[in-house]
Structure formats: C-alpha cells, structure tokens
Design an enzyme around this catalytic site. Sequence first.
Site, PDB file in Angstrom:
ATOM      1  N   CYS A   2      -3.373   3.726   9.193  1.00  0.00           N
ATOM      2  CA  CYS A   2      -2.760   4.702   8.316  1.00  0.00           C
ATOM      3  C   CYS A   2      -1.513   4.082   7.707  1.00  0.00           C
ATOM      4  O   CYS A   2      -1.124   2.975   8.071  1.00  0.00           O
ATOM      5  CB  CYS A   2      -2.344   5.944   9.113  1.00  0.00           C
ATOM      6  N   LYS A 613      -8.401   0.443   2.092  1.00  0.00           N
ATOM      7  CA  LYS A 613      -8.199  -0.900   1.541  1.00  0.00           C
ATOM      8  C   LYS A 613      -7.859  -1.894   2.649  1.00  0.00           C
ATOM      9  O   LYS A 613      -8.351  -3.006   2.658  1.00  0.00           O
ATOM     10  CB  LYS A 613      -7.063  -0.833   0.508  1.00  0.00           C
TER      11      LYS A 613
HETATM   12  C1  AGP Z   1     -14.001  -5.633  -0.152  1.00  0.00           C
HETATM   13  O1  AGP Z   1     -14.393  -5.046  -1.340  1.00  0.00           O
HETATM   14  C2  AGP Z   1     -13.740  -4.749   0.977  1.00  0.00           C
HETATM   15  N1  AGP Z   1     -12.976  -3.619   0.687  1.00  0.00           N
HETATM   16  C3  AGP Z   1     -13.478  -5.409   2.309  1.00  0.00           C
HETATM   17  O2  AGP Z   1     -14.642  -6.098   2.647  1.00  0.00           O
HETATM   18  C4  AGP Z   1     -12.279  -6.345   2.456  1.00  0.00           C
HETATM   19  O3  AGP Z   1     -12.479  -7.517   1.736  1.00  0.00           O
HETATM   20  C5  AGP Z   1     -12.055  -6.635   3.947  1.00  0.00           C
HETATM   21  O4  AGP Z   1     -11.746  -5.438   4.597  1.00  0.00           O
HETATM   22  C6  AGP Z   1     -11.000  -7.669   4.203  1.00  0.00           C
HETATM   23  O5  AGP Z   1      -9.740  -7.252   3.783  1.00  0.00           O
HETATM   24  P1  AGP Z   1      -8.547  -8.284   3.693  1.00  0.00           P
HETATM   25  O6  AGP Z   1      -8.918  -9.287   2.637  1.00  0.00           O
HETATM   26  O7  AGP Z   1      -7.349  -7.473   3.321  1.00  0.00           O
HETATM   27  O8  AGP Z   1      -8.420  -8.931   5.028  1.00  0.00           O
END
Ligand code: AGP
Length: 618
Positions: A2, A613
Amino acid sequence: MCGIIGYIGDNVEQNLIAGLEKLEYRGYDSAGMVIKRENDFEVYKSIGAVENLKNKVTRRNCDFKEGTKNVVTNNNLDNDKMKNQDDKETQTQSDFSLGIAHTRWATHGKISLENCHPHFSSQKDVALVHNGIIENFETLKNELLKQGCNFYGETDSEVVAKLIAKLDINSLRRTIKKLEGSFAIVLISKNNDNLFFAKNKSPLYVAVGESCAMVASDPSCFVGKAAEYYSLEDGEYGKISLKEVVFYDKNDKIIEKKAQNLDFRYINEEKSGYEHFMIKEIYQSRIALENIIKRYQEDEIKDILKKVKQSMFDRVYFIGCGTAYHAGLIGESFMRNSFNIDIFSSIASEFQNKNYCIDENSLCIFLSQSGETADTLSALEYCRLKGAKILTITNTEYSTMALKSDYCLPICAGQEKSVASTKAYFAQCIVLYILKKYLQGKDYIEPLKNLKKQLDFGDDNILKPLARNLSSYDKVFFIGRGNDYITAKEASLKLKEITYIFSSALASGELKHGTLALIDENVLVVVVATDEKLFNKTLNNAYEIKTRGGKLALFTSIPLDEIAREKFDYVVKINQTIQEFMPIQTILQLQKIAYFTAVIKGINPDKPRNLAKSVTVE
Ligand code: AGP
C-alpha cells in the site's frame, strides 16, 4: 502492499490527497484519510481509486450539505453509522493541521470500508496507516480478543492499531517490538501534534519543509514541499512535529540521520493531452532514449560502468519479475551472444528455489522499474549474503534496491504511472545493450542515435482495426523464435494484464508439442517474426495454425511475397533496425495493440483490476 503518508501543515486534505495520487501506483483498492481537528478525528474512506476519496473530500468542501454521508467524526466508526451519518456540523477548514492517509492493495481482508485504512485504537483516539504484512497478526489478535478487544475488520493493520492505547514514543517502541513481518506505519493521536512512524522491510521516508513535515512511502510525495529527505533503515522509528524530528535506531538510541537531496529528474506527472498514461508512456520511450543517450555520456555513469567491468565475474544472473524479467531475458540474449561465460536469467520469486551457484565471482543484475518489488528485493538480499556483486538497473535511483546494490544504472525513463510497464521495458533493454557494448569495449552512442531516427510507433489506422478484431477473442496466443519469443512473452503479458483476455506466449516450434490442440477458428495467434534467419521456420509454424482454422496476425520487419501475405489475416509492418534492437522496436506496436484493445473493451489500462504498479509483498 500500500502507500502511506502523514502530513503536518496547512491545507492538510489537499496535501494528503496529492500525496496519495503519487502513491496510487502501490494500490487502488480503497483509500482513506484521517485529519486531526480540534482534538477530534475527521475520517474519510472510499472504495476504489484515490479519485473517489478526492471527490468525497471535494464535495464536502464545495457544499457540505450534500454528498458527505461517509464522513465519520469522533468515535463513530461503525460501518452503518459511517453510511448514514449526517455531518453537517463538521465544517471544513483549510488551516494548519495534521493527518494520515492510505491507498490500499488488499492482502488481508476483502476490499471494504471496514478494512480500508486508517485503523483505530480501541478508544478511537489513535489512528494508524500501515504498509506491509504483519506475519504474527493472528497470534497478536487472539491475545487481544482474550483481553476483550473488539475488531471491526479483518486486517493485520487493525491489530497493530489495537495494540496501542496511548500514543507516545514508549508505546510505539513497545508495539513495534511485538511485530513480526514488514511494516511502514504512521500514527497520529487526538492528544498531541506529532506524527509517529516506524519502519521494517517496507520503505518509509521523512521530510521537513519550510512550513510542513511529512512521512511517506515514496519521497516523490515531498517534491515541491522540501529540499531534502531522510531515508529510514529497518528497525528505525521516531516522531516528527513542525518543530523537530527525532529518530531512534533499532537499539532504541536517538540518532542523527543524514538528509539526502531531493533530486528528482525526469518528473512529469500530467497526461499532457493523452487519454491515458499508458499511451503517453509508450510514446515517451523516445524521450527515455534521449535521456539515456545524454546521461550515459556523463562521467558519473561511465565510472559505474567501469567499476562493473573491473569486478571479476565468471557468471552473470539476470533477475526480475514480470516485464522486468522479460528485459532480463533480453539482457541474457545480448550477453550470451557476446561473452563466453555462464549466463542465466530467472524470475525473482523462483530464484532462491533453483540453488544456483552464487559466490563472489557472480554478477547478479536486478531489473526493476520501481526498485521496490519484494520478490526481487528478497533475491537481491540472498545474492548479497552469498557475496555476489549486485548491479541494479532501475527507474528509481533512490529505491531500496538501488541503495542495497554495489552499482546502480538508471534507466532515465521518467516516472511511469500506468500499471502496465512500457517505456521502462524499452529503457531497461537499452541500458542492457549499453552494458553489453561497454563490456565489449565498443561504442554505444552512435547505434542509439541511429535507433532514435528509426523508432517506429506504427500506423494507428492499421493497429486499431486489429485491436478491434482482437477484442472479440477469448483466447490469444503469441508465438516467436529467438528474441521474437521474448517479445511474444512481453506482448502476451501486456495483453492479458490490461484487457483480461486469456493469452499465452509460446516458442513457435513448441506449438506442435501440445498447444496446437487448442487451435480452432476461435483462436487468434499473433506471430512475431523479425529475424531473417528464423523467419521461414516461424512462417511454417504459422501455416500449421492456419490449416487448423486459427486466425493469424503477423508482426514483421521482413518483406513478404504475395503467397505468404495471403495466409495472414493481418500484417503489421515494423521498421527494420539492427537485429539487436528489433525486440524493443517491435514491442512498441504490440504495446499499442494491448492499449487499443483495452480501450475498445472499456477498461482503464492505467489501473487494471486486482493489480498494483509496485508489488511490495512476496
Ligand atoms: C508489467 O506490465 C507489470 N505491471 C509487472 O509485470 C511489473 O513489470 C513487475 O511487477 C515488476 O515490477 P518492477 O519493474 O517495478 O520490479
């Protein structure tokens, strides 16, 4: 997982909302805030995105006679009261005050107003926001239940709030010593004007501005408010008022902390006329490339590259999650074709299960847009303990992963707000290309300048009809060989993530070993074929699909003859670049296909359901 923020100063509601908007990448299942006013709490809670909370607060500002039903004051925290309370008497003031706020990605407990933060002590005079997971919450809750404590929700966070009766530094200390797991917490009480905070394994930052004081999950919340900030270490806690900030270390000693400059490059938070951040960010790949070309000619970055080159290693690992993992696969491919050493890539959450041989001769390269992903961070700590050299390639230069690494290479993509990672993938691949070229002792600037001239975002008149057609399918496969297979994986992830269409990526040659059984006229297969050497084999696999009634869309940079052209329902042409750049050239149009499909289906691609995200839980 969060986002949390605490604020002391003027316009407290607006500043808390502005902070939550910056933190929304950490979750958007519900949002809430509490403001202390004249020794009472004003509470706002709403389900869904921060915008809903903002509307609730704004409506109240504009006309407190309507739309203010869910405001809670004093001790009225029961959900039915929350729904029915007429709060005409609670007038808005934009004077100095303090408050805390939270945007939630649900882990413990369903998405509901009861589980929405802030949470309250039994006497309802202490309020808390929490990011992380309290692993021993059930034990603690059982003890509290035995003591006659009542709970209104199911969260681990409420248990922490219930552990505190009167808020001061001693009770905070006693409480956090009982907690196992990860937490960043900020608390306020009706009885004083401090923000209390504590951190363990979840990020937390503190800043003091000219007329405000803040605590937040991300220092981007401080931009425009403070020039410097403090980064908390695990086990640290303290309190902050407008007059002073006091930090304690994990051994309960008061400590002086060194402030860091709030240096935010590449910040741009507006949609700038685009309908969604995702499409804006796809086009910003060009700006990311320009930023990289500029920054990677600076001595500061060249020094880092030099140090990486000087560190002796005979094994290289690429580690990341989701899209970042796919960038790692591109890195692996770049390196494999250039160096005669052992090179592996792994999904971060599986890395420790594989018992790889990691030692001081290993270079572990972590890829992460946010630099906070828990799975990646956990793998990073594992590699550190094994003595490996750690290189993080990230968009967030102040992130936990960056701080815990021997070297950090920035991807200079600027803030990425859409949940779907687009420009960050592009920029990670560019930095991996630079790393390879640097290790080979070759120039990387000229090829990147050429790429800039050749970038191809495609023709929307071709992409949109394909997206319309694609939106009618329940099942889509992506196939390719070599680097095109990596592109297929990334394109498939992007599509499923924001359109909710089932999609899967396969190596073209693998189809006939099982998945071909699923092919019929209700399946669309997207064929990625940009490598001349592999082209004919991939086309043959596509024809096997056509023969079984499947529909075909081809993404290619290679000219097709008439006979081949006729086999495909759609052909999307991609501008040829040098072969190494083809995966990142091709993904641009595939990202746009996913985007257009989501929009056609009426889905907000920036905030797909169930996702966040930044994924800060394992
Ligand atoms: C990608 O579109 C996703 N939302 C997800 O796979 C993301 O790339 C993954 O959670 C890794 O995040 P980060 O690059 O912030 O480590």
